[in-house]
Scaffold this active site. Structure first.
Site, PDB file in Angstrom:
ATOM      1  N   CYS A   1       0.850  -1.191   0.000  1.00  0.00           N
ATOM      2  CA  CYS A   1       0.000   0.000   0.000  1.00  0.00           C
ATOM      3  C   CYS A   1       0.890   1.247   0.000  1.00  0.00           C
ATOM      4  O   CYS A   1       1.745   1.389   0.883  1.00  0.00           O
ATOM      5  CB  CYS A   1      -0.918   0.028   1.217  1.00  0.00           C
ATOM      6  SG  CYS A   1      -1.886   1.543   1.342  1.00  0.00           S
TER       7      CYS A   1
ATOM      8  N   CYS B   1      -1.854   6.957   5.928  1.00  0.00           N
ATOM      9  CA  CYS B   1      -3.287   6.728   6.082  1.00  0.00           C
ATOM     10  C   CYS B   1      -3.571   5.931   7.360  1.00  0.00           C
ATOM     11  O   CYS B   1      -2.854   4.982   7.686  1.00  0.00           O
ATOM     12  CB  CYS B   1      -3.835   5.988   4.870  1.00  0.00           C
ATOM     13  SG  CYS B   1      -5.577   5.554   4.996  1.00  0.00           S
TER      14      CYS B   1
ATOM     15  N   CYS C   1      -5.724   1.394   7.700  1.00  0.00           N
ATOM     16  CA  CYS C   1      -5.230   0.041   7.989  1.00  0.00           C
ATOM     17  C   CYS C   1      -4.101   0.136   9.009  1.00  0.00           C
ATOM     18  O   CYS C   1      -3.124   0.845   8.785  1.00  0.00           O
ATOM     19  CB  CYS C   1      -4.745  -0.644   6.716  1.00  0.00           C
ATOM     20  SG  CYS C   1      -6.048  -0.914   5.502  1.00  0.00           S
TER      21      CYS C   1
ATOM     22  N   CYS D   1      -6.816   1.755  -3.120  1.00  0.00           N
ATOM     23  CA  CYS D   1      -6.913   1.196  -1.770  1.00  0.00           C
ATOM     24  C   CYS D   1      -6.988  -0.318  -1.861  1.00  0.00           C
ATOM     25  O   CYS D   1      -7.832  -0.866  -2.589  1.00  0.00           O
ATOM     26  CB  CYS D   1      -8.153   1.749  -1.057  1.00  0.00           C
ATOM     27  SG  CYS D   1      -8.396   1.051   0.595  1.00  0.00           S
TER      28      CYS D   1
ATOM     29  N   ASN E   1     -27.717  -9.139  16.719  1.00  0.00           N
ATOM     30  CA  ASN E   1     -26.633  -8.414  16.052  1.00  0.00           C
ATOM     31  C   ASN E   1     -26.754  -6.945  16.464  1.00  0.00           C
ATOM     32  O   ASN E   1     -27.197  -6.105  15.686  1.00  0.00           O
ATOM     33  CB  ASN E   1     -26.724  -8.576  14.536  1.00  0.00           C
ATOM     34  CG  ASN E   1     -25.574  -7.896  13.810  1.00  0.00           C
ATOM     35  OD1 ASN E   1     -24.531  -7.612  14.393  1.00  0.00           O
ATOM     36  ND2 ASN E   1     -25.767  -7.611  12.538  1.00  0.00           N
TER      37      ASN E   1
ATOM     38  N   CYS F   1     -19.324  -6.799  15.906  1.00  0.00           N
ATOM     39  CA  CYS F   1     -18.017  -6.316  15.462  1.00  0.00           C
ATOM     40  C   CYS F   1     -17.347  -5.509  16.569  1.00  0.00           C
ATOM     41  O   CYS F   1     -16.343  -4.839  16.336  1.00  0.00           O
ATOM     42  CB  CYS F   1     -18.160  -5.464  14.194  1.00  0.00           C
ATOM     43  SG  CYS F   1     -19.136  -3.967  14.419  1.00  0.00           S
TER      44      CYS F   1
END
Length: 380
Positions: free
Chosen positions: A12, A18, A21, A93, A307, A337
């Site tokens: 990347c 950035c 990530c 990306c 969820n 998540c």
């Protein structure tokens, strides 16, 4: 396919700048070990009795996302920089699917007449392109008056504007904004059959069509262990988990607070293929804020499918406490998540007599610290 080779790295050009990530410098095989170890430690810290193995499911080390949320700032399009409030201008990306990268590259050619805003791009399961432009009201008016940008954009994509998800329509001499329109921007599955999900570009969905097949399969497998179950679902959204559960459940009561999401679910069920129409009669939809108050009697259900948002289940679990152990639903499927709030909820479920029997990580966000967790708890 899972890239488990300890030497697998995803290149990347924005790795140093950035913030999107966080794990690009860690080979993917070690990312798998890192996330599995972190989840195991978190559950241990909360006193959760865990199975001997945490499954790890991945659709790949990169290039998965079919939905991109990014920002416009002073002509730059991208994500925030590391330790900065400045947007890094990103041309490519490694998170994006090839189809979404192509759409993003074309979208970047637009020259915006204002300095900031939020944007979501999508590529649907049929290849349809979408753009949600979340700008200030004054900038939306400028965009409608300018006309040329919207005309060009509408030649390539379906467009939604603002928090109310209005759709721009050209009348012949000006743009008008009409009410939101449901389209099939995502897909779930009933066993081997794909089911298009009706929603808006701005609707919440999982980020990856490819990774979502893993989620739908796991939900279907777990619910299938309890045939003809009466299920209550918390946070059904547009029906991504609801539809797979219908395959073997006797009934599903889908509970959700967001009216627009439920409109999508209702249309999805209405438009089910003829060979799946019988499943529609199993579903009941109920709207309300179930983190604060739940009116349903949990003793009338065989299973719970949840969820929740990042904050967890909160008051949704309160009715379980007043029931006798044998009155509580035999199984509880929990997807999140945000493992921290999930672990706290699991503490309560464990105190109510539930045991964690299966757990899996779905790595929807490779190269980042984030991941999805699917767990199956059963009443002792």
């Amino acid at each position: 396919m899972i890239a488990t080779d300890p030497q697998t790295l995803i290149p990347c050009p924005y790795e140093k700048t950035c913030s999107g990530c966080q794990l690009l410098d860690i080979p993917y095989g070690y990312q798998i070990k890192k996330k599995t170890s972190e989840l195991s430690q978190l559950l241990k810290e909360h006193g959760i009795h865990t199975p001997s193995q945490i499954d790890f499911m991945s659709a790949g080390a990169a290039y998965l996302r079919d939905r991109l949320d990014f920002s416009l700032q002073e002509g730059r399009l991208g994500l925030y920089g590391k330790n900065s409030r400045e947007i890094v201008d990103i041309e490519v990306c490694a998170q994006l699917s090839p189809e979404l990268q192509k759409w993003y590259t074309e979208f970047r050619k637009i020259k915006w007449p204002f300095t900031k805003g939020s944007i979501r791009l999508r590529v649907g399961p049929d290849g349809k392109r979408g753009a949600w432009l979340d700008f200030a009201n004054i900038d939306i008016k400028a965009l409608l008056d300018e006309q040329l940008i919207l005309k060009s954009l509408l030649e390539h994509a379906f467009v939604e504007i603002g928090q109310r998800r209005k759709v721009p329509v050209w009348t012949g001499n000006e743009f008008k904004l009409k009410d939101p329109e449901l389209n099939t921007w995502f897909t779930t599955w009933i066993q081997e059959v794909p089911v298009p999900l009706y929603c808006h570009i701005a609707s919440f969905t999982q980020p990856s069509l490819k990774a979502n097949t893993l989620i739908a399969d796991k939900i279907s497998t777990w619910v299938g262990q309890f045939p003809d179950a009466r299920i209550i679902e918390f946070g059904s959204g547009i029906g991504n988990l609801t539809i797979p559960a219908l395959a073997t459940a006797k009934t599903v009561l889908a509970c959700e607070i967001d009216a627009l999401s439920l409109e999508g679910l209702e249309k999805t069920v209405l438009m089910l293929p003829s060979n799946l129409k019988d499943h529609a009669a199993k579903l009941t939809i109920y709207r309300g804020d179930f983190q604060k108050k739940i009116l349903q009697d949990f003793s009338q259900f065989d299973g719970v499918l949840a969820n929740p948002p990042r904050s967890g289940l909160m008051g949704f679990l309160n009715p379980l406490e007043s029931l006798q152990p044998q009155q509580r639903p035999p199984f509880f499927i929990y997807m999140s998540c945000f493992p921290e709030s999930m672990a706290k909820d699991m503490q309560r479920l464990q105190s109510y007599g539930y045991e964690l029997t299966e757990i899996a990580i779905v790595d929807q966000f490779p190269q980042t610290n984030h991941y999805e967790v699917l767990s199956l708890l059963q009443r002792k």
